[in-house]
Design a protein around this motif. Sequence first.
Motif, mmCIF file in Angstrom:
data_model
loop_
_atom_site.group_PDB
_atom_site.id
_atom_site.type_symbol
_atom_site.label_atom_id
_atom_site.label_comp_id
_atom_site.label_asym_id
_atom_site.label_seq_id
_atom_site.Cartn_x
_atom_site.Cartn_y
_atom_site.Cartn_z
ATOM 1 N N SER A 452 7.346 22.670 2.233
ATOM 2 C CA SER A 452 7.401 21.796 3.177
ATOM 3 C C SER A 452 8.523 20.897 2.923
ATOM 4 N N LYS A 453 9.072 20.868 1.590
ATOM 5 C CA LYS A 453 10.364 20.019 1.448
ATOM 6 C C LYS A 453 11.559 20.655 1.926
ATOM 7 N N SER A 454 11.507 21.718 2.417
ATOM 8 C CA SER A 454 12.519 22.290 2.958
ATOM 9 C C SER A 454 12.815 21.642 4.463
ATOM 10 N N LEU A 455 11.930 21.190 4.907
ATOM 11 C CA LEU A 455 11.894 20.386 6.393
ATOM 12 C C LEU A 455 12.163 18.656 6.294
ATOM 13 N N PHE A 456 12.411 18.461 4.933
ATOM 14 C CA PHE A 456 12.633 16.928 5.017
ATOM 15 C C PHE A 456 14.235 16.742 5.415
ATOM 16 N N PRO A 457 14.210 15.488 6.134
ATOM 17 C CA PRO A 457 15.648 15.081 6.270
ATOM 18 C C PRO A 457 16.443 14.801 5.405
ATOM 19 N N PRO A 458 17.814 14.918 5.558
ATOM 20 C CA PRO A 458 18.574 15.142 6.467
ATOM 21 C C PRO A 458 18.469 16.622 7.139
ATOM 22 N N TYR A 459 18.450 16.566 8.379
ATOM 23 C CA TYR A 459 18.033 18.186 8.832
ATOM 24 C C TYR A 459 19.459 18.722 9.382
ATOM 25 N N GLY A 460 19.776 19.505 8.325
ATOM 26 C CA GLY A 460 21.075 20.297 8.352
ATOM 27 C C GLY A 460 20.707 21.748 8.791
ATOM 28 N N PHE A 461 21.668 22.571 8.557
ATOM 29 C CA PHE A 461 21.639 23.856 9.192
ATOM 30 C C PHE A 461 20.404 24.540 8.852
ATOM 31 N N ALA A 462 20.038 24.681 7.443
ATOM 32 C CA ALA A 462 19.013 25.686 6.915
ATOM 33 C C ALA A 462 17.691 24.853 7.503
ATOM 34 N N ALA A 463 17.404 23.651 7.634
ATOM 35 C CA ALA A 463 16.197 23.275 8.124
ATOM 36 C C ALA A 463 16.105 23.480 9.335
ATOM 37 N N LYS A 464 17.199 23.342 10.365
ATOM 38 C CA LYS A 464 16.827 23.784 11.713
ATOM 39 C C LYS A 464 16.809 25.354 11.767
ATOM 40 N N LYS A 465 17.277 25.942 11.081
ATOM 41 C CA LYS A 465 16.841 27.414 11.052
ATOM 42 C C LYS A 465 15.424 27.866 10.765
ATOM 43 N N ILE A 466 14.995 27.173 9.784
ATOM 44 C CA ILE A 466 13.597 27.373 9.274
ATOM 45 C C ILE A 466 12.479 26.879 10.493
ATOM 46 N N ILE A 467 13.170 25.790 11.133
ATOM 47 C CA ILE A 467 12.412 25.411 12.233
ATOM 48 C C ILE A 467 12.153 26.206 13.271
ATOM 49 N N GLN A 468 13.491 26.827 13.682
ATOM 50 C CA GLN A 468 13.256 27.848 14.710
ATOM 51 C C GLN A 468 12.598 29.061 14.455
ATOM 52 N N VAL A 469 12.644 29.463 13.225
ATOM 53 C CA VAL A 469 11.683 30.843 12.708
ATOM 54 C C VAL A 469 10.308 30.235 12.991
ATOM 55 N N MET A 470 9.997 29.183 12.501
ATOM 56 C CA MET A 470 8.632 28.657 12.763
ATOM 57 C C MET A 470 8.207 28.712 14.395
ATOM 58 N N LEU A 471 9.042 28.155 14.918
ATOM 59 C CA LEU A 471 8.624 28.118 16.497
ATOM 60 C C LEU A 471 8.564 29.566 17.132
ATOM 61 N N LYS A 472 9.343 30.423 16.649
ATOM 62 C CA LYS A 472 9.348 31.757 17.043
ATOM 63 C C LYS A 472 8.161 32.610 16.559
ATOM 64 N N TRP A 473 8.010 32.664 15.391
ATOM 65 C CA TRP A 473 6.909 33.310 14.729
ATOM 66 C C TRP A 473 5.578 32.897 14.348
ATOM 67 N N PHE A 474 5.697 31.664 14.412
ATOM 68 C CA PHE A 474 4.183 31.088 13.739
ATOM 69 C C PHE A 474 3.379 30.107 14.623
#
Length: 474
Positions: A452-474
């Motif tokens: 969950s810490k990978s989703l903490f702000p500031p929302y950089g490139f990595a965090a946004k990528k993880i969020i996109q993967v979550m939206l698509k696959w989970f």
Amino acid sequence: MEDVSFESEISKTFSAQKSNAILLRESTSSQRIQQLEKLGDWIKSHQEDIRKAIHADFKKPYAEIDISEIFTVTSEIKYAIKNLKDWMKPKKVSAPIPLLGTSSYVQFEPKGNALIIAPWNYPFNLAIGPLVSALAAGCTAIIKPSEMTPHASALIRRMVGEIFEPELVAVFEGDVEVSQYLLTKPFDHIFFTGSPAVGKIIMKAAAENLSSVTLELGGKSPAIIDRDIDLQDATSKIIWGKFVNCGQTCIAPDYLLVHEDIIEAFVEALKAELHKMYDPKNKGIENSKDYARIVNEKHLNRINFLLADALTNGAHIAFGGRMIASGNFFEPTIITGVTDSMEVMQEEIFGPILPIVSYSDLDSAIKYVNSKPKPLALYAFSNNQEALDRVFSKTSSGGAVANDCVLHFLHHELPFGGINNSGIGKAHGHHGFLAFSNEKAVLKQRTGITSSKSLFPPYGFAAKKIIQVMLKWF
């Protein structure tokens, strides 16, 4: 009892139970089972007292008391004792991929202070049955029995006083003023059995304190009779289900929808079964010791009005119709030629009148049921499995039974309760335990690096990528 007295006593008891309820959150299965065993032992050693009290209120036959008042409660106690340890165990759940590394479970904690408002028709069963679930869940409870069955109510108060301390279980007798005052208290859960009209009042009062509720109500439970049936088998089951307790049963068949091809033969078979069960020696049903009475004069007059209104508007008596006011006797009555304009088809009868409506095809019977508020129970009689499947899949009811009546109440593995107009929430067995329990979600996270810490702000490139993967696959 003066108003000030009962208000003061209720407030004192409620406060004591509120404090005790906090301690009971840590009660073990052994401690709860001990309370249930004490209750079961008292019932076992006082069966004759229970029989005499209920019989004194409305001449309910001892055999019916044993089956529908004592057995229903003692079997509920035994079932809870047998399963309580497993019910109380936290239920572990798996972690979804976005929460890998966490562990989670559902913890069953007592809701706390419970109020049980019981009806008069099964005065012992419907007061003490919910108490079994409340004790199993670790709750305190105040019971308000019905003033319409004073002998049973006095017995319940005596029993509770001899078994429990008031900070665990208490009983308050009295009329509607006592109920109204109890409903001003912020109970954690309210369990009410009664009519839909009063259920709405209970729910409004509960809303003031955001108390959760279990409402076991009623309504007009239909029985659909297909033309493909065993005539004697079906009619015997319907007569018993309808006229046990003099028809004063919330899940009794309220009216029959009978296929027009068999209606004459069906009515004759019903009449034969009535004679067989309640008048085998032709001495008159009023002399039968196996037939209960209406609870009081008010309800006797209400039922008599329903019959008179139906007859005035064109219904016909196929059997019965006699009333003996001096003993609150109302003969088992079958009527035909009923229409929706009659009062008997507008409200729950809750008495020994059985209206019969004919239908031409199964879809029209289903449509008729669906035009009414959802019932507490629905019964269907047929030797055709496809017909039974159609009825149960196309209608909505609290419970449903094929080729019998009322038996689902005795099945501990089945949830008992209504839907919408016929009730909210379920009871009996594990479902009763859950009604008085809060299913608390518990999640345990590890310290240090977590997903969950990978989703903490500031929302950089990595965090946004993880969020996109979550939206698509989970």
